[in-house]
Write a protein that holds these residues in place. Structure first.
Motif, PDB file in Angstrom:
ATOM      1  N   GLU A  79       2.359 -16.045 -10.536  1.00  0.00           N
ATOM      2  CA  GLU A  79       2.301 -16.777 -11.689  1.00  0.00           C
ATOM      3  C   GLU A  79       1.586 -18.307 -11.009  1.00  0.00           C
ATOM      4  O   GLU A  79       0.227 -19.047 -10.339  1.00  0.00           O
ATOM      5  N   PHE A  80       2.105 -19.183  -9.733  1.00  0.00           N
ATOM      6  CA  PHE A  80       2.078 -20.226  -8.949  1.00  0.00           C
ATOM      7  C   PHE A  80       1.607 -19.846  -8.035  1.00  0.00           C
ATOM      8  O   PHE A  80       1.600 -20.873  -7.682  1.00  0.00           O
ATOM      9  N   GLN A  81       1.765 -18.397  -7.939  1.00  0.00           N
ATOM     10  CA  GLN A  81       0.864 -18.451  -6.023  1.00  0.00           C
ATOM     11  C   GLN A  81      -0.544 -17.702  -6.514  1.00  0.00           C
ATOM     12  O   GLN A  81      -1.440 -18.285  -5.887  1.00  0.00           O
ATOM     13  N   GLU A  82      -1.121 -17.770  -7.772  1.00  0.00           N
ATOM     14  CA  GLU A  82      -2.510 -17.888  -8.382  1.00  0.00           C
ATOM     15  C   GLU A  82      -2.562 -18.805  -8.730  1.00  0.00           C
ATOM     16  O   GLU A  82      -4.482 -18.979  -8.202  1.00  0.00           O
ATOM     17  N   LEU A  83      -1.766 -19.718  -8.684  1.00  0.00           N
ATOM     18  CA  LEU A  83      -2.181 -21.235  -9.261  1.00  0.00           C
ATOM     19  C   LEU A  83      -3.005 -21.668  -7.681  1.00  0.00           C
ATOM     20  O   LEU A  83      -4.063 -22.636  -7.817  1.00  0.00           O
ATOM     21  N   VAL A  84      -2.083 -21.518  -7.044  1.00  0.00           N
ATOM     22  CA  VAL A  84      -1.650 -21.889  -5.901  1.00  0.00           C
ATOM     23  C   VAL A  84      -3.279 -22.102  -5.317  1.00  0.00           C
ATOM     24  O   VAL A  84      -4.454 -22.395  -3.978  1.00  0.00           O
ATOM     25  N   LYS A  85      -3.392 -20.158  -4.887  1.00  0.00           N
ATOM     26  CA  LYS A  85      -4.426 -19.373  -4.428  1.00  0.00           C
ATOM     27  C   LYS A  85      -6.137 -20.026  -4.821  1.00  0.00           C
ATOM     28  O   LYS A  85      -6.600 -20.776  -4.359  1.00  0.00           O
ATOM     29  N   LYS A 110      14.037 -10.984  -6.278  1.00  0.00           N
ATOM     30  CA  LYS A 110      13.841  -9.964  -5.831  1.00  0.00           C
ATOM     31  C   LYS A 110      14.903  -8.578  -7.500  1.00  0.00           C
ATOM     32  O   LYS A 110      14.426  -8.166  -7.795  1.00  0.00           O
ATOM     33  N   MET A 111      15.509  -9.577  -8.530  1.00  0.00           N
ATOM     34  CA  MET A 111      16.648  -9.513  -9.156  1.00  0.00           C
ATOM     35  C   MET A 111      15.759  -9.117 -10.644  1.00  0.00           C
ATOM     36  O   MET A 111      16.159  -9.158 -11.150  1.00  0.00           O
ATOM     37  N   ASP A 112      15.329 -10.622 -10.705  1.00  0.00           N
ATOM     38  CA  ASP A 112      14.567 -11.261 -12.010  1.00  0.00           C
ATOM     39  C   ASP A 112      13.488 -10.997 -11.697  1.00  0.00           C
ATOM     40  O   ASP A 112      12.496 -11.942 -11.442  1.00  0.00           O
ATOM     41  N   SER A 113      13.062 -10.432 -12.952  1.00  0.00           N
ATOM     42  CA  SER A 113      11.628  -9.811 -13.253  1.00  0.00           C
ATOM     43  C   SER A 113      10.365 -11.000 -13.570  1.00  0.00           C
ATOM     44  O   SER A 113       9.690 -11.483 -13.228  1.00  0.00           O
ATOM     45  N   LYS A 114      11.903 -11.768 -14.895  1.00  0.00           N
ATOM     46  CA  LYS A 114      10.756 -12.958 -15.397  1.00  0.00           C
ATOM     47  C   LYS A 114      10.391 -14.196 -14.193  1.00  0.00           C
ATOM     48  O   LYS A 114       9.347 -15.196 -13.862  1.00  0.00           O
ATOM     49  N   LEU A 115      11.379 -13.664 -13.185  1.00  0.00           N
ATOM     50  CA  LEU A 115      11.409 -15.233 -12.227  1.00  0.00           C
ATOM     51  C   LEU A 115      10.346 -14.523 -11.335  1.00  0.00           C
ATOM     52  O   LEU A 115       8.607 -15.770 -10.740  1.00  0.00           O
ATOM     53  N   SER A 116      10.248 -13.473 -10.277  1.00  0.00           N
ATOM     54  CA  SER A 116       8.765 -12.527  -9.753  1.00  0.00           C
ATOM     55  C   SER A 116       7.630 -13.111 -11.055  1.00  0.00           C
ATOM     56  O   SER A 116       7.140 -13.483  -9.907  1.00  0.00           O
ATOM     57  N   THR A 117       7.870 -12.550 -12.037  1.00  0.00           N
ATOM     58  CA  THR A 117       6.365 -13.008 -12.423  1.00  0.00           C
ATOM     59  C   THR A 117       6.272 -14.618 -12.792  1.00  0.00           C
ATOM     60  O   THR A 117       4.863 -14.809 -12.496  1.00  0.00           O
ATOM     61  N   THR A 118       6.730 -15.463 -13.364  1.00  0.00           N
ATOM     62  CA  THR A 118       6.686 -16.358 -13.345  1.00  0.00           C
ATOM     63  C   THR A 118       5.919 -16.720 -12.007  1.00  0.00           C
ATOM     64  O   THR A 118       5.025 -17.677 -11.527  1.00  0.00           O
TER      65      THR A 118
END
Length: 305
Positions: A135-141, A124-132
């Motif tokens: 990307e992981f969710q798009e890869l899995v999808k 929730k607080m780390d924007s870089k982690l949220s972006t990564t």
């Protein structure tokens, strides 16, 4: 780099202090011993990640205890950023896809789900982690794995009612004025110190490891609402102590309040609630009170000592 074992620490176990649920500060911590097995002599980050991933079975249950999982997820930011660690997990997922190891893929997703569930504030607080993570969710999808998509879903984070309360910022200027009372005149010092310690406990248990780390790295509490609230509580208690003393009309009455707060401070010391103790002492030592000579003359010598 391999982790260096501390000379004073046991070679086969790791000590972890856990916060309990007792409102007495003196009983907040207990020591848990975590067996490290083959990692006792030192391990690379890749070894630790592999251990975390393999700690889940195919149904998402963690083998034995999950203390090591929590330690690694809580402490990794001293070694590597959360976004970079998640990228390493993504690389492991890609390698598992290439080798057609579906079992490893699902274990990786269970590990990420555990990370999201237990340390959702990071996402929730780390924007870089949220972006990564996106990307992981798009890869899995893109690979059409519906189960994996459900496991790493982060859409529920913002819907948690208690997450909003945790990250709510302190507003110094509010349009609504509320009346708050600790029933000073009706509570004995021991009761008052118990109430103050409970308030301190409620504030303290909200502060996460990441909050402390951000404060150390940035040397300020900006964008750190839980630390801001803790500091605001301490400052508020100090100002309240001053107000309770100064609100009395005569030196004798002010001295009685002063003496009562000295007894409150003694009880706070017994409870090992040093943060609130310093807030009370700070209030009593403020210049607005220390310059009241007539009040000081009404305080017994043993109390001043």
């Amino acid at each position: 780099q391999p982790a260096q074992a501390c000379g004073t620490a046991p070679e086969s176990a790791l000590e972890l202090k856990q916060i309990g649920h007792c409102p007495s500060i003196s009983h907040l911590t207990q020591v848990t011993m975590v067996p490290l097995g083959h990692l006792a002599k030192g391990a690379t980050l890749e070894d630790l990640l592999e251990t975390c991933i393999q700690s889940f079975d195919l149904e998402g249950n963690a083998y034995q205890n999950n203390h090591l999982l929590k330690i690694i997820l809580a402490m990794h930011q001293f070694i590597i950023s959360s976004a970079d660690m998640l990228q390493k997990v993504i690389d492991l997922y890609l390698n598992a896809l290439e080798s057609k190891s579906s079992m490893l893929c699902v274990k990786i997703c269970y590990f990420v789900r555990y990370w999201i569930t237990e340390f959702w504030v990071m996402f929730k607080m780390d924007s870089k982690l949220s972006t990564t993570m996106e990307e992981f969710q798009e890869l899995v999808k893109a690979n059409g794995e519906e189960l994996h998509c459900r496991l790493i879903d982060t859409t529920q984070i913002n819907s948690r009612d208690w997450s909003r309360k945790l990250t709510q910022r302190v507003k110094t200027n509010t349009s609504k004025k509320r009346k708050v009372s600790l029933l000073f005149d009706h509570l004995e010092p021991e009761e008052l110190s118990d109430h103050l310690t409970y308030l301190e406990f409620k504030s303290f248990r909200r502060i996460s490891f990441s909050d402390y780390q951000n404060y150390i790295v940035n040397s300020c509490v900006k964008e750190n609402p839980t630390m801001e609230r803790s500091i605001a509580l301490c400052n508020g208690i100090s100002q309240w102590v001053q107000l309770m003393v100064l609100s009395r009309p005569t030196p004798q009455l002010r001295a009685e309040v002063f003496i009562k707060f000295i007894h409150v401070a003694q009880k706070l010391h017994q409870l090992q609630n040093f943060n609130t103790l310093m807030a009370v002492i700070g209030g009593l030592c403020h210049s607005s009170i220390s310059r009241l000579k007539e009040t000081s003359s009404c305080v017994p010598h043993d109390v001043i000592k």
